[in-house]
Write a protein that holds these residues in place. Structure first.
Motif, short mmCIF file in Angstrom:
data_model
loop_
_atom_site.label_atom_id
_atom_site.label_comp_id
_atom_site.label_asym_id
_atom_site.label_seq_id
_atom_site.Cartn_x
_atom_site.Cartn_y
_atom_site.Cartn_z
N LEU A 44 -7.89 2.27 -3.47
CA LEU A 44 -7.13 1.03 -3.54
C LEU A 44 -7.72 0.10 -4.59
O LEU A 44 -6.99 -0.54 -5.34
CB LEU A 44 -7.13 0.34 -2.18
CG LEU A 44 -6.31 -0.94 -2.16
CD1 LEU A 44 -5.34 -0.92 -1.02
CD2 LEU A 44 -7.17 -2.16 -2.06
N TYR A 63 -5.08 -7.18 -6.28
CA TYR A 63 -6.10 -7.21 -5.23
C TYR A 63 -6.24 -8.62 -4.65
O TYR A 63 -6.37 -8.78 -3.43
CB TYR A 63 -7.42 -6.74 -5.83
CG TYR A 63 -8.52 -6.46 -4.83
CD1 TYR A 63 -8.27 -5.68 -3.71
CD2 TYR A 63 -9.78 -6.97 -5.01
CE1 TYR A 63 -9.27 -5.42 -2.81
CE2 TYR A 63 -10.80 -6.70 -4.12
CZ TYR A 63 -10.54 -5.93 -3.01
OH TYR A 63 -11.53 -5.67 -2.12
N ILE A 114 0.84 -1.19 0.00
CA ILE A 114 0.00 0.00 0.00
C ILE A 114 0.88 1.25 0.00
O ILE A 114 0.53 2.28 -0.55
CB ILE A 114 -0.93 0.00 1.23
CG1 ILE A 114 -1.64 -1.34 1.37
CG2 ILE A 114 -1.95 1.11 1.14
CD1 ILE A 114 -2.55 -1.70 0.25
N PHE A 117 -3.41 -9.34 -2.34
CA PHE A 117 -3.63 -8.60 -1.10
C PHE A 117 -4.63 -9.34 -0.21
O PHE A 117 -4.40 -9.55 0.98
CB PHE A 117 -4.13 -7.19 -1.49
CG PHE A 117 -4.80 -6.41 -0.41
CD1 PHE A 117 -4.05 -5.84 0.60
CD2 PHE A 117 -6.17 -6.20 -0.42
CE1 PHE A 117 -4.67 -5.09 1.58
CE2 PHE A 117 -6.78 -5.47 0.55
CZ PHE A 117 -6.03 -4.91 1.56
N LEU A 124 -8.67 -0.68 4.34
CA LEU A 124 -8.23 -0.78 2.95
C LEU A 124 -9.15 -1.54 2.02
O LEU A 124 -9.21 -1.25 0.85
CB LEU A 124 -6.86 -1.48 2.93
CG LEU A 124 -5.77 -0.70 3.61
CD1 LEU A 124 -4.57 -1.58 3.81
CD2 LEU A 124 -5.40 0.51 2.82
N PRO A 155 -4.28 5.68 -0.24
CA PRO A 155 -3.23 5.56 -1.25
C PRO A 155 -3.43 6.61 -2.33
O PRO A 155 -4.36 7.42 -2.26
CB PRO A 155 -3.42 4.16 -1.83
CG PRO A 155 -4.51 3.53 -1.07
CD PRO A 155 -5.25 4.59 -0.36
N ALA A 195 0.05 5.38 -0.21
CA ALA A 195 -0.43 5.71 1.13
C ALA A 195 0.77 6.10 1.96
O ALA A 195 1.80 5.44 1.91
CB ALA A 195 -1.13 4.53 1.76
#
Lengths: 369, 373, 440
Positions: A196, A255, A118, A258, A190, C346, A123
């Motif tokens: 994101l 994704y 991230i 993650f 998140l 982000p 971020a």
């Protein structure tokens, strides 16, 4: 007619988000990546050759320095390889302690890997700071047990160097109370974050066929939808005694990787809880008293692999009957997961490269060895 | 996505597919939820929280003001231990640590008996290159005498690189220091370590094996040794000259040396003779019974006095030639069992006197052990 | 300032200075104050941001220099001044040198129209808002100069991104402000602030509302949408997360600032933080009433004003202090929100940023413009303007009708746009995937 020209950009070796000294020679057309050539070797330390000049035990602290986030996992794989080579038995309690340590390593690795990813997305440190906080707690536990936070050097042939200190288990139980809250919070921070999602969905897709052909393993492979986990495929240590699930992704994009990492943290927590249940019944001390640390294994070879947080970590050892390994080879998951980087990046934007690289979760210490 | 080639049997557990729902229309709720999480952290961060079971609150340890909690097992850099009471180092220079050290930063030389040149279970010089040490802790693990342990001190930064090559004087710590930083770990090994130490101390002549920075202890030990020598010398002076030529035969000695040795041997003989009568006088150097710290000044004086006396006695016997032996002494060191093995550095007169006393004592011991076997 | 000086010198002291001397003195004072205040704000903001974001990340932040680290920005400044100024060999030296000046100068100029308190505006331009945004656009030229002159690929990429972003996000920013300008009917910043007297409801929209200085635009549907859109655009203009793409440190090192060091880098830094301060300030002014707050209006009414020349000068000072307090409080709260966003989110990608700006923000602000027109029609227009529905309605009813209609329009447009935007994103992703698989 306007003439457009492709531009070559060197990302790295000195770049804030290459996770060490790693260079990507990127050919861009505007902002779109046309080609990418990973160049590594800047951190080469001659690990394997040094290991062949050392005795078996002397190599143990060097394995810490491969993937410096997961020294416990590296120790485990190496200890397993030598035990296989020399035929050393490991007491049950030691096996449980090993599993406990490696699963804690997985949590800390994934917490910081998600944070780093991230961070690469832009971020400003917050998810990383939260991840680091949990990591610090686990490192405190490691320090209690092994004496060091990162370079644990905790495993020995036939067990671990010393038993868990008395304050270890209560502290671990407290940590386990905080973990679900932490993982939920990370998800809340998140998971549905629109920014994101925009940055992660459909980015860096690694189709399962490609992943298999590159020999990718670990969360990257599972993110591509292949439920391959060494802990399940070839249960080593005492992993066949625990219930845990294998999360897989659907698409194989950033994704998915993650989400797989977040789910794996939950599963690791489940394993740790089961370890704590079964640990008191475990027989044997923390180390096999008959095991000599100054091993002189018979002539032969052995390969041991574990599911390290980054993927399948294997050590291949050949013994010529002396106190030093004749050949010492590391199958480093970071290195092999890095190889399909060009395929994953081609066609995406420059800004996606660093995110894709972050989602692979590499440690240059392991890539370059 | 999971076509049949990828079906893998999973024992004990399921394969779970992650929840993505990426087709859902989003209106910004995820952003607000993320902001709420950060807000909570901000709000809670004003209280300090070091509990493992909490995920909020500041957990920073403000280092210089506040020292980090260090667990007992913590290992930073290796140190050597010595016994608080006697000042004896635990290290016997068995070379185990030097052999195991992966980056090979430990270097040591074994101490030699100045009298005989034979190796003694003590270390003469011990060097660890802290700059290359990787704190793996193998040296502490393999040490059979528990002499090398891992320190908790981590403030090692220096602007002088050479200071990171650490010598024995800086490496030595008292056992009480280690017992304080790692009580249970020391308690486990305490008995065997001290027992082994006692065994080793018995085999250490002169002041070898004493921590070099403990000058008082060394002085006390010297005094003790000198006292023995004085007794021997006095006995030698009192007794009639014994037929002393026999033991000295067959040794390659310089003429000056011979004279000095003669006196020494004579002293030894008488000491041996006196031993049966008064065993306490010539008892083989036990650890100093008195606490050395307080007794030191007087002991020091006594030592000097005794040394001078002994020197006088020696001089008397050697017609004032004893100091002259010193420059040639190193050459004699080659002679194996030559009792007069002076240190290479030429000491001042006072030191020379002491040396003579020590030599006399050594000779006395030598004689004793020779007769005993 | 001129009023106060007149009152002090010619009134209280009775020196009887000519008008031009008073004018000169007041301008010199004003310029001095602005030039001192601008860097001080920047110094404070860097410290403030670092402390706040540290707290958000469970850290402590800089706390070593001085009590609670309050002198940290001074130490940073000293560091900046003493650093070597490096110019790359292949750089265009003149442009490389000029770029930071071109970036900093407009940000300081923008202070000219910012009102700090009642009667405390350096220049009360009738076109203050226009001046503000016209000047702010100049710094884009400086960024491009910096990126080009550095002769570095990262710098050039960063500068391109910066210019593209600033140019495209000026449109939604200005569109959202135009909505307010339509309601107020003036470009003067003082007028906009004066309009926001009242309590929840502005007393210009609904005469008779008590003046507590709380009739902010943000409480109306038009103002709220304009506020959100403007704030998002301000984040992009000020290069704040999630739009800090021009200096995305994880991608292009530091963007156009990559090849700058020492005080030139410091100037960029200064420009950025001063711009952030100004954007927060203008948000506070346009949507949150600037210095308006309970008590300021009443105090100021007692003081010396053009309308009330016989007032008490003390009240001017009191109103000024209270007004500056309210104004700075609001500004700092907005900066807190900026930092909060930086802590939480982000960064978007440049094409996604463009998508968001052009496909979401601009349509939304355009719809908001329509709502603003309706608002004016409902609250102010009569039969003379052709507004026949509201004939005979009481002001409360007219206000309510305006509120409901604009709320419905803005909400409906928002929901519809999220849908359309999501669909367009999905379509785009699909198209990209197809392209990728075709290439492979």
């Amino acid at each position: 007619m306007l003439q457009t020209q492709e531009l070559q950009v060197n990302i790295g070796p000195q770049h804030p988000s290459t996770h060490g000294v790693f260079r990507m020679l990127v050919t861009v057309d505007g902002e779109t990546v046309v080609d990418l050539k990973p160049v590594f070797g800047y951190l080469h330390r001659n690990h394997e050759q040094i290991a062949e000049a050392n005795s078996y035990l002397q190599n143990m602290p060097y394995t810490d320095r491969l993937d410096y986030f997961n020294s416990m996992a590296n120790n485990h794989a190496y200890a397993m390889a030598v035990e296989r080579l020399a035929g050393i038995e490991v007491p049950e309690r030691a096996e449980y302690i090993r599993v406990l340590m490696v699963e804690l390593t997985r949590i800390l690795n994934h917490a910081s890997a998600v944070g780093f990813m991230i961070n690469d997305m832009g971020a400003w440190q917050t998810p990383l700071a939260f991840g680091m906080r949990e990591r610090e707690k686990i490192l405190d536990l490691f320090e209690m047990a092994s004496g060091a936070r990162l370079m644990c050097n905790y495993f020995r042939f036939g067990g671990v160097v010393r038993d868990l200190p008395p304050e270890f288990i209560p502290n671990l139980r407290e940590l386990l109370r905080a973990l679900p809250a932490y993982i939920d919070e990370l998800e809340r921070l998140l998971r549905d974050n629109e920014i994101l999602l925009q940055r992660a969905i459909g980015i860096g897709i690694l189709p399962p066929e490609v992943a298999l052909s590159y020999g990718v393993s670990g969360p990257v492979l599972r993110g591509s939808g292949i439920p391959y986990d060494v802990r399940k495929a070839e249960p080593y240590s005492v992993y066949d005694r625990f219930d845990f699930d294998v999360p897989i992704g659907k698409v194989g994009d950033v994704y998915d990787r993650f989400l797989v990492r977040i789910e794996e943290m939950r599963q690791s927590k489940r394993i740790i809880e089961q370890v704590l249940e079964q640990l008191p019944d475990a027989k044997g001390g923390h180390i096999n008293p008959k095991a000599r640390q100054n091993v002189r294994p018979p002539v032969g070879d052995a390969y041991a692999r574990i599911e390290s947080p980054k993927g399948e970590l294997g050590f291949y050892l050949v013994s010529d009957g002396s106190t030093k390994p004749y050949r010492y080879k590391v199958r480093a998951p970071s290195f092999i997961n890095l190889t399909p980087l060009a395929d994953m990046c081609r066609g995406y934007k420059v800004a996606d490269i660093v995110v894709i690289l972050g989602s692979i979760d590499i440690v240059m210490g392991e890539v370059d060895r | 996505m999971t076509a049949s080639p990828f079906e893998i049997e999973i024992p004990r557990g399921r394969v779970i597919e992650v929840q993505r729902d990426d087709t859902r229309v989003r209106w910004g709720g995820g952003l607000l939820r993320g902001m709420a999480v950060v807000w909570k952290h901000w709000k809670e961060s004003f209280k300090l929280n070091r509990s493992y079971s909490q995920i909020h609150g500041t957990f920073t340890i403000e280092y210089p003001e506040e020292q980090p909690r260090i667990p007992e097992a913590y290992r930073n850099m290796p140190i050597l231990l010595y016994d608080d009471e006697t000042g004896h180092e635990l290290c016997t220079s068995c070379f185990q640590c030097e052999r195991i050290c992966p980056p090979q930063v430990i270097h040591m030389t074994q101490a030699k008996d100045p009298a005989t040149g034979k190796p003694v279970p003590a270390v003469a010089e011990f060097i660890i290159e802290y700059d290359a040490c990787m704190s793996c802790g193998f040296c502490a693990e393999v040490c059979p005498f528990d002499a090398i342990k891992m320190d908790h001190e981590f403030e090692l930064s220096t602007d002088d690189h050479t200071r990171l090559t650490v010598h024995k004087e800086q490496l030595l710590r008292p056992i009480s220091y280690y017992a304080k930083i790692a009580p249970t770990m020391w308690a486990e090994v305490r008995e065997s370590a001290l027992k082994k130490l006692q065994g080793n101390v018995r085999r250490r002549p002169d002041v070898i094996g004493l921590a070099p920075q403990l000058t008082e202890k060394i002085a006390a030990r010297r005094a003790e040794l000198a006292a023995q020598a004085v007794q021997a010398a006095q006995a030698a002076a009192a007794a009639p000259a014994a037929p002393a030529a026999a033991p000295a035969e067959g040794r390659k000695l310089t003429p000056e040396e011979k004279a000095a040795k003669l006196a020494a041997i004579r002293a030894a003989k008488t000491a041996q003779a006196g031993e049966s009568a008064t065993p306490a006088e010539a008892a083989p150097a036990p650890p100093s019974p008195a606490p050395a710290g307080e007794a030191a000044p007087s002991a020091d004086k006594a030592a000097k006095l005794a040394a001078i006396r002994a020197a006088n006695a020696a001089k008397k016997a050697a017609a004032g030639e004893a100091p002259a032996t010193l420059p040639v002494a190193p050459a004699d060191g080659m002679a194996g069992d030559t009792p007069a093995d002076a240190p290479p550095a030429a000491p001042p007169a006072d030191k020379a006197a002491r040396l003579a006393a020590i030599r006399a004592a050594n000779a006395a011991k030598k004689q004793q052990s020779g007769d005993g076997s | 300032m001129y009023d106060m000086l007149t009152a002090l010198i010619n009134g209280a002291l009775g020196w009887g200075w000519p008008e031009w001397a008073l004018n000169l003195l007041s301008y010199i004072l004003i310029v001095t104050i602005v030039l001192v205040v601008a860097p001080l704000q920047m110094l404070f903001f860097t410290y403030y941001e670092r402390r706040v974001i540290a707290r958000m990340q469970d850290r402590v932040g800089p706390n070593r220099v001085g009590p609670e680290g309050i002198w940290q920005p001074i130490a940073d400044g000293v560091k900046m001044f003493t650093k070597e100024d490096i110019v790359p060999q292949a750089a265009d030296r003149i442009v490389h040198f000029l770029a930071p000046c071109v970036v900093v100068a407009p940000t300081v100029l923008m202070f000219a129209v910012v009102p700090w308190g009642p009667g405390m505006v350096p220049v009360d331009l009738p076109t203050g808002l226009l001046f503000f945004f016209a000047i702010s656009s100049i710094s884009a030229v400086g960024l491009m100069m910096a990126g080009w002159a550095s002769n570095n690929k990262f710098s050039l990429l960063g500068a391109m991104r910066a210019v593209a972003q600033m140019v495209s996000y000026e449109i939604p920013a200005v569109l959202s402000l135009i909505a307010i300008v339509i309601i107020v009917g003036s470009l003067s910043i003082n007028e906009i602030i004066a309009y926001q007297a009242g309590l929840i409801i502005s007393n210009r929209d609904l005469p008779g509302v008590p003046d507590l200085g709380l009739g902010w635009f943000v409480f109306t549907p038009v103002g709220f949408v304009a506020f959100v859109a403007f704030f998002i655009a301000a984040l992009a203009e000020g290069e704040r997360t999630p739009f800090d793409i021009p200096e995305a440190d994880s991608e292009i090192v530091a963007g156009y600032m990559t090849e700058y060091s020492g005080m030139k880098f410091g100037l960029f830094y200064l420009a950025q933080y001063v711009l952030n301060f100004l954007l927060c300030a203008i948000t506070a002014i346009i949507f949150f009433g600037g210095w308006q707050g309970p008590g300021v209006g009443w105090l100021y009414a007692q003081g010396i004003t053009p309308a009330n020349p016989n007032g008490n000068g003390l009240f001017n000072v009191l109103a000024g202090i209270l007004g500056v307090f309210y104004f700075l409080l609001k500004t700092y709260i907005f900066f807190f929100v900026m930092v909060w966003l930086r802590g939480a989110f982000p960064r978007l990608r440049i094409d996604q940023l463009m998508d968001f700006g052009w496909k979401f923000l601009i349509p939304w602000t355009l719809a908001n413009l329509f709502s603003a027109a309706l608002w004016v029609a409902f609250t102010r227009w009569g039969p003379a303007e052709g507004m026949l529905i509201t004939v005979g309605w009481s002001p409360v009813l007219r206000w309510l009708a305006a509120f409901v209609v604009t709320l419905a329009i803005n909400l409906g447009v928002y929901l519809w746009l999220t849908r359309v935007y999501a669909a367009s994103q999905a379509e785009r992703r699909r198209a990209e995937l197809e392209e990728l698989s075709a290439a492979a």
